[in-house]
Design an enzyme around this catalytic site. Structure first.
Site, PDB file in Angstrom:
ATOM      1  N   THR A 275       0.830  -1.213   0.000  1.00 37.49           N
ATOM      2  CA  THR A 275       0.000   0.000   0.000  1.00 37.49           C
ATOM      3  C   THR A 275       0.856   1.251   0.000  1.00 37.49           C
ATOM      4  O   THR A 275       0.468   2.274  -0.561  1.00 37.49           O
ATOM      5  CB  THR A 275      -0.905   0.003   1.257  1.00 37.49           C
ATOM      6  OG1 THR A 275      -1.787  -1.083   1.147  1.00 37.49           O
ATOM      7  CG2 THR A 275      -1.706   1.274   1.383  1.00 37.49           C
TER       8      THR A 275
ATOM      9  N   TYR B 201      -7.734   0.204  -4.107  1.00 36.46           N
ATOM     10  CA  TYR B 201      -6.490   0.627  -4.738  1.00 36.46           C
ATOM     11  C   TYR B 201      -5.719  -0.584  -5.236  1.00 36.46           C
ATOM     12  O   TYR B 201      -6.011  -1.711  -4.875  1.00 36.46           O
ATOM     13  CB  TYR B 201      -5.626   1.435  -3.758  1.00 36.46           C
ATOM     14  CG  TYR B 201      -5.261   0.683  -2.495  1.00 36.46           C
ATOM     15  CD1 TYR B 201      -5.944   0.923  -1.310  1.00 36.46           C
ATOM     16  CD2 TYR B 201      -4.244  -0.276  -2.503  1.00 36.46           C
ATOM     17  CE1 TYR B 201      -5.625   0.228  -0.165  1.00 36.46           C
ATOM     18  CE2 TYR B 201      -3.923  -0.972  -1.353  1.00 36.46           C
ATOM     19  CZ  TYR B 201      -4.611  -0.725  -0.192  1.00 36.46           C
ATOM     20  OH  TYR B 201      -4.309  -1.416   0.938  1.00 36.46           O
TER      21      TYR B 201
ATOM     22  N   THR C 292       1.687  -4.363   4.154  1.00 37.53           N
ATOM     23  CA  THR C 292       1.512  -4.643   5.580  1.00 37.53           C
ATOM     24  C   THR C 292       1.031  -6.075   5.864  1.00 37.53           C
ATOM     25  O   THR C 292       1.160  -6.548   6.990  1.00 37.53           O
ATOM     26  CB  THR C 292       0.526  -3.646   6.218  1.00 37.53           C
ATOM     27  OG1 THR C 292      -0.724  -3.737   5.539  1.00 37.53           O
ATOM     28  CG2 THR C 292       1.068  -2.233   6.161  1.00 37.53           C
ATOM     29  N   ASP C 293       0.491  -6.760   4.841  1.00 37.66           N
ATOM     30  CA  ASP C 293      -0.088  -8.093   5.096  1.00 37.66           C
ATOM     31  C   ASP C 293       0.936  -9.073   5.675  1.00 37.66           C
ATOM     32  O   ASP C 293       0.620  -9.861   6.568  1.00 37.66           O
ATOM     33  CB  ASP C 293      -0.671  -8.688   3.809  1.00 37.66           C
ATOM     34  CG  ASP C 293      -1.932  -7.960   3.356  1.00 37.66           C
ATOM     35  OD1 ASP C 293      -2.360  -7.021   4.039  1.00 37.66           O
ATOM     36  OD2 ASP C 293      -2.485  -8.350   2.309  1.00 37.66           O
TER      37      ASP C 293
ATOM     38  N   LYS D 292       0.436  -7.599  12.686  1.00 44.93           N
ATOM     39  CA  LYS D 292      -0.698  -6.822  12.160  1.00 44.93           C
ATOM     40  C   LYS D 292      -1.941  -7.308  12.890  1.00 44.93           C
ATOM     41  O   LYS D 292      -2.304  -8.479  12.803  1.00 44.93           O
ATOM     42  CB  LYS D 292      -0.831  -7.024  10.647  1.00 44.93           C
ATOM     43  CG  LYS D 292      -1.873  -6.122  10.021  1.00 44.93           C
ATOM     44  CD  LYS D 292      -1.913  -6.254   8.497  1.00 44.93           C
ATOM     45  CE  LYS D 292      -2.871  -5.213   7.912  1.00 44.93           C
ATOM     46  NZ  LYS D 292      -2.936  -5.261   6.440  1.00 44.93           N
TER      47      LYS D 292
ATOM     48  N   GLU E 292      -1.914 -29.511  28.629  1.00 46.89           N
ATOM     49  CA  GLU E 292      -2.982 -30.451  28.260  1.00 46.89           C
ATOM     50  C   GLU E 292      -2.521 -31.469  27.213  1.00 46.89           C
ATOM     51  O   GLU E 292      -3.166 -32.486  27.004  1.00 46.89           O
ATOM     52  CB  GLU E 292      -4.200 -29.675  27.756  1.00 46.89           C
ATOM     53  CG  GLU E 292      -4.941 -28.962  28.881  1.00 46.89           C
ATOM     54  CD  GLU E 292      -6.191 -28.274  28.371  1.00 46.89           C
ATOM     55  OE1 GLU E 292      -7.170 -28.973  28.062  1.00 46.89           O
ATOM     56  OE2 GLU E 292      -6.175 -27.036  28.286  1.00 46.89           O
TER      57      GLU E 292
HETATM   58  N1  GLU Z   1      -2.283  -6.443   0.532  1.00 49.31           N
HETATM   59  C1  GLU Z   1      -1.292  -5.462   0.193  1.00 49.31           C
HETATM   60  C2  GLU Z   1       0.062  -5.786   0.784  1.00 49.31           C
HETATM   61  O1  GLU Z   1       0.185  -6.338   1.855  1.00 49.31           O
HETATM   62  C3  GLU Z   1      -1.691  -4.089   0.598  1.00 49.31           C
HETATM   63  C4  GLU Z   1      -1.890  -3.924   2.081  1.00 49.31           C
HETATM   64  C5  GLU Z   1      -0.941  -2.959   2.707  1.00 49.31           C
HETATM   65  O2  GLU Z   1       0.195  -2.796   2.304  1.00 49.31           O
HETATM   66  O3  GLU Z   1      -1.387  -2.330   3.677  1.00 49.31           O
HETATM   67  O4  GLU Z   1       1.024  -5.450   0.142  1.00 49.31           O
END
Ligand code: GLU
Length: 349
Positions: free
Chosen positions: A33, A46, A112-113, A185, A306
């Site tokens: 992103t 996007y 971010t993924d 995340k 357990e």
């Molecule tokens: N799904 C994309 C990625 O991880 C966009 C999400 C993001 O960067 O926040 O590159």
């Protein structure tokens, strides 16, 4: 010109050139992103991985005032498409760059993924104590109040800060500094999506002002034993997510696909549905490393509570989440198949 004047001129030149000597930072762009462009400034839709590294750098002119910036494009993808080839390419490149006296630190821009996974992979495979900062954004560059530009400015500020040495790989998001081992995340879409659920952030970076309060005690970077220089792929490790009325089909599928290890994302303290347990016990007996972790999101998965780990030959993953446990097990399996040694790694890293 007399000697006194000559010395004065040399000293003046030296001191002014010293004050111009900005640190050299390399920005390695991978996509996400932070490099995305949206349909409009108010749309959440996007395409990620559109902007190039040069466009990212040009969007934040302020970083050129605090560092000499160079950019390199490693990939330009949504980070859901990351794989071991890109991890190895990135880690090798970071190792090569940081060995040079002319490079003072690196910043990696990332989706971010899977940002936390890449950060932890680098934490275990880069053998250098110079600052390594991974940064992303939750809003695209064309969004209202885009967070990417300030995150990049803050990431470069962290990379040039002398207190960022010897801290392992760092993640900068939303004015916070996190340790790669701890960060995750935790929200799909909010700007404050990142947190370190077990330990909290290690510092803050507020418009470039860096403050540290704590740091990870786990082995990383220069204290890591993992060497990926001559590795071209990583052993197969699958994650299997537990649930009520679970099944054994995914364990069987993983074993048939040639998995060398399985991370079981268990219920609660790493607990396993009886039918799944039977399949995992069989896989373990046949030499697949079974590592128990938890789907809960925080807390430790403990040995011999357990689940009778000795009887089944299972290991546990301390408080790593399943996706990070997978990375450590893949790297661990490049060194050994010995369960005791692998278990020890989970306690140390
Ligand atoms: N799904 C994309 C990625 O991880 C966009 C999400 C993001 O960067 O926040 O590159």
């Amino acid at each position: 010109m007399n000697n006194f004047l000559k010395t004065l001129i040399i000293l003046t030149l030296l001191s002014s050139s010293m004050s111009w000597a900005k640190p050299n930072i390399v920005i390695l762009a991978t996509g996400g992103t932070i490099a995305a462009s949206g349909e409009s400034s108010t749309s959440s839709a996007y395409s990620s991985g559109v902007a190039t590294v040069d466009e990212l750098i040009n969007a934040v002119p302020a970083i050129n005032k605090i560092a000499n910036i160079q950019g390199e494009q490693i990939s330009n993808i949504g980070s859901q498409a990351i794989n071991d080839k890109i991890w190895l390419k990135l880690a090798n490149r970071v190792n090569t760059l940081l060995k040079k006296d002319s490079v003072d630190g690196v910043v990696i821009t990332h989706g971010t993924d899977t940002l936390e996974s890449t950060a932890y992979f680098l934490n275990l495979t880069v053998r250098n104590n110079k600052p390594i900062v991974v940064v992303g954004a939750m809003r695209s560059g064309s969004s209202l109040s885009a967070d990417g530009p300030l995150n990049i400015y803050n990431a470069v500020s962290v990379a040039i800060n002398k207190n960022s040495f010897n801290k392992g790989v760092l993640v900068v998001m939303n004015d916070e500094i996190h340790s790669a081992r701890e960060v995750a995340k935790m929200n799909t879409s909010l700007v404050n999506a990142f947190a370190s659920p077990n330990t909290g952030r290690i510092g803050t970076v507020y418009y470039g002002k860096v403050n540290y309060y704590t740091q990870s005690t786990k082995r990383n970077t220069i204290n890591s034993e993992f060497n990926i220089e001559n590795i071209t792929s990583l052993p197969r490790v699958d994650i299997i997510y537990a649930h009520a009325q679970d099944t054994d089909i995914f364990v069987k599928a993983a074993v048939n696909a040639g998995a060398k290890g399985i991370i079981h994302a268990g219920m609660g303290n790493g607990n396993i549905y009886p039918l799944t347990l039977k399949a995992l016990a069989k896989a373990s007996k046949n030499g697949v490393i079974i590592a128990r972790t938890s789907r809960v999101g925080s807390g430790r998965t403990n040995l011999h509570e357990e689940v009778n780990d000795t009887k089944y030959g299972f290991i546990v993953t301390d408080n790593l989440n399943p996706q990070k446990a997978r990375i450590l097990l893949m790297l661990g399996l490049t060194k050994t198949n010995n369960k005791e040694k692998l278990q020890q790694m989970f306690f140390e890293y």
